[in-house]
Design an enzyme around this catalytic site. Sequence first.
Site: not given
Ligand code: PEP
Length: 247
Positions: A10, A12, A95, A97, A167, A173, A208
């Site tokens: 992703n 973003k 997601h 976000e 997630e 993040g 992460s």
């Molecule tokens: C994500 O945005 O789906 C994600 C898992 O981000 P990160 O790997 O940066 O935590």
Amino acid sequence: MSRPRLVAGNWKMHTTTAEAAALAAAIARGPLPPDVEVAVCPPFTALGAAARALEGSGVRLGAQDVFWEPRGPYTGEISPPMLVDVGCRYVIVGHSERRQHFGETDEAVRRKTAAALDHGLVPIVCVGERLEEREAGRTDAVVRRQVEQATAGLPAERVRLLVIAYEPVWAIGTGRTPTGEEADRVAGVIRDALGRAGEDVRVLYGGSVTPANVGEFSGRPGIDGALVGGASLDASAFIAIARAFSR
Ligand code: PEP
């Protein structure tokens, strides 16, 4: 039954068209494992450039969001047929976000999921608890509700086509992750919430993931891959994560 593994990136709100083409080309150069499906999800504006860079590589293209109507007066939105037209196979839906910053509800996630399936896209539906929900012992209830609402009204033969990404919001993040054992346990809760189709649905872990910690998740029987944010912007890190999921 062995579910095909999937590692999706992703990107973003990162990458210009030139940056996306270069990153996609670097990922396509691999070496990528033959038994792990790999997908990248650039921003809408870079989908075309990434599609051209990925041509003939086997790396799949995905988008980060979709609207549920096929066309019409919805300024700023992108429809499922538009994503198909530019070469997408996958689309991230729900997601955290989008839920957090753009007020996306479980009902919107349900409509987007159904619309994506209607047009032959594979939705990667994101679910996961916030920190305060986890601390209140509500992880399973939250995840179960998100899964049930995203798939409400879908027959089992369509649910089977979905990918679900677990997630935890507090892991995205932040550099923090649950243990592999805990993520695997929640993957089981997700499959249970999916009912009859659950055993066929691919469940990814996201939050992460890096080359350093991917081993914690890649060996777990209920985790079929990863949704990767930050580390997916570095071709060699992303490739290493994909390789870790090879059997
Ligand atoms: C994500 O945005 O789906 C994600 C898992 O981000 P990160 O790997 O940066 O935590």
